[in-house]
Write an enzyme that holds these catalytic residues in place. Structure first.
Site, short mmCIF file in Angstrom:
data_model
loop_
_atom_site.label_atom_id
_atom_site.label_comp_id
_atom_site.label_asym_id
_atom_site.label_seq_id
_atom_site.Cartn_x
_atom_site.Cartn_y
_atom_site.Cartn_z
N GLY A 42 0.82 -1.20 0.00
CA GLY A 42 0.00 0.00 0.00
C GLY A 42 0.85 1.25 0.00
O GLY A 42 2.04 1.22 0.34
N GLN B 3 2.90 9.88 1.51
CA GLN B 3 4.19 9.19 1.33
C GLN B 3 4.91 9.61 0.05
O GLN B 3 6.09 9.32 -0.12
CB GLN B 3 3.99 7.67 1.31
CG GLN B 3 3.56 7.11 2.66
CD GLN B 3 3.47 5.60 2.58
OE1 GLN B 3 2.44 5.07 2.17
NE2 GLN B 3 4.53 4.91 2.93
N CYS C 190 6.54 -0.62 6.34
CA CYS C 190 6.07 0.58 5.66
C CYS C 190 7.16 1.07 4.72
O CYS C 190 8.34 1.09 5.09
CB CYS C 190 5.74 1.66 6.68
SG CYS C 190 5.16 3.20 5.96
N LEU C 191 6.76 1.48 3.52
CA LEU C 191 7.74 1.97 2.54
C LEU C 191 8.43 3.25 3.01
O LEU C 191 9.48 3.61 2.48
CB LEU C 191 7.06 2.19 1.18
CG LEU C 191 6.53 0.93 0.48
CD1 LEU C 191 5.72 1.29 -0.75
CD2 LEU C 191 7.68 -0.02 0.11
N HIS D 102 -3.63 0.39 7.83
CA HIS D 102 -2.31 1.01 7.79
C HIS D 102 -2.33 2.26 6.91
O HIS D 102 -1.83 3.32 7.30
CB HIS D 102 -1.29 -0.02 7.27
CG HIS D 102 0.09 0.50 7.11
ND1 HIS D 102 1.17 0.03 7.84
CD2 HIS D 102 0.61 1.45 6.29
CE1 HIS D 102 2.27 0.68 7.49
NE2 HIS D 102 1.95 1.55 6.54
N GLU D 103 -2.93 2.13 5.72
CA GLU D 103 -2.94 3.27 4.79
C GLU D 103 -3.83 4.40 5.28
O GLU D 103 -3.47 5.58 5.14
CB GLU D 103 -3.36 2.82 3.38
CG GLU D 103 -2.41 1.81 2.72
CD GLU D 103 -0.95 2.18 2.83
OE1 GLU D 103 -0.60 3.37 2.73
OE2 GLU D 103 -0.13 1.26 3.04
N HIS E 201 -2.11 6.63 7.68
CA HIS E 201 -1.21 7.61 7.06
C HIS E 201 -1.92 8.94 6.81
O HIS E 201 -1.30 10.00 6.87
CB HIS E 201 -0.69 7.08 5.71
CG HIS E 201 0.55 6.24 5.82
ND1 HIS E 201 1.75 6.71 6.28
CD2 HIS E 201 0.77 4.94 5.48
CE1 HIS E 201 2.66 5.75 6.24
NE2 HIS E 201 2.09 4.65 5.76
NI NI Z 1 3.03 2.86 5.39
#
Ligand code: NI
Length: 151
Positions: free
Chosen positions: A45, A50, A87-88, A129-130, A133
């Protein structure tokens, strides 16, 4: 276009993101770029903050398919699951997070049309999770035992 993924420490990751009000070419470009960026990064995701854009847009790429959620809102959250998450924007780390096992959201697509969706298991985890953000929350705020990831 592949976008740079912002890393933890950048204030854009801590903002409360603004709702999308214009369903225009700029939104389509953002969504297309996010798709390309997420595919390249091989993540589950990606949220718009991000890539440095603090608006309420996320993409999720899971077994069930590739999804774009604009202005997503939880309708309900049920159950509980605990599992590893990364997480990226927090490269090289993984931590255990307790999440709902099933969630229902309402959202818009890139044209502004409204939908609802039920996600469970890993898909539910990715959605939670997304959506976090979009409110400036990182999984590391909720995780226990954050550690270096194997890969
Ligand atoms: Ni993330």
């Amino acid at each position: 276009m592949i976008l740079d993924i912002v890393q933890v420490g950048d204030p854009v990751l801590r903002q409360k993101c603004k709702p999308v009000t214009r369903f225009d070419g700029e939104l389509c470009k953002l969504l297309d770029d996010m798709k390309e960026t997420l595919k390249k990064a091989e993540g589950a995701g990606l949220a718009a903050p991000q890539v440095g854009v603090p608006v309420r847009v996320v993409a999720v790429d899971v077994e069930e398919g590739y999804f774009e959620f604009v202005n997503p809102i939880f309708v309900w959250q049920k159950g509980e699951q605990c599992g590893p998450e990364g997480c990226l924007s927090v490269r090289g780390k993984v931590g255990d997070v307790t999440r709902p096992s099933k969630v229902k959201i309402v959202f818009q697509d890139r044209k502004g049309d409204k939908y609802s969706l039920v996600a469970r298991d890993f898909f539910a985890r990715a959605v939670c999770h997304e959506l976090d953000h979009l409110d400036g929350v990182l999984y590391t705020d909720k995780a226990s035992h954050v550690r270096d990831s194997e890969d």
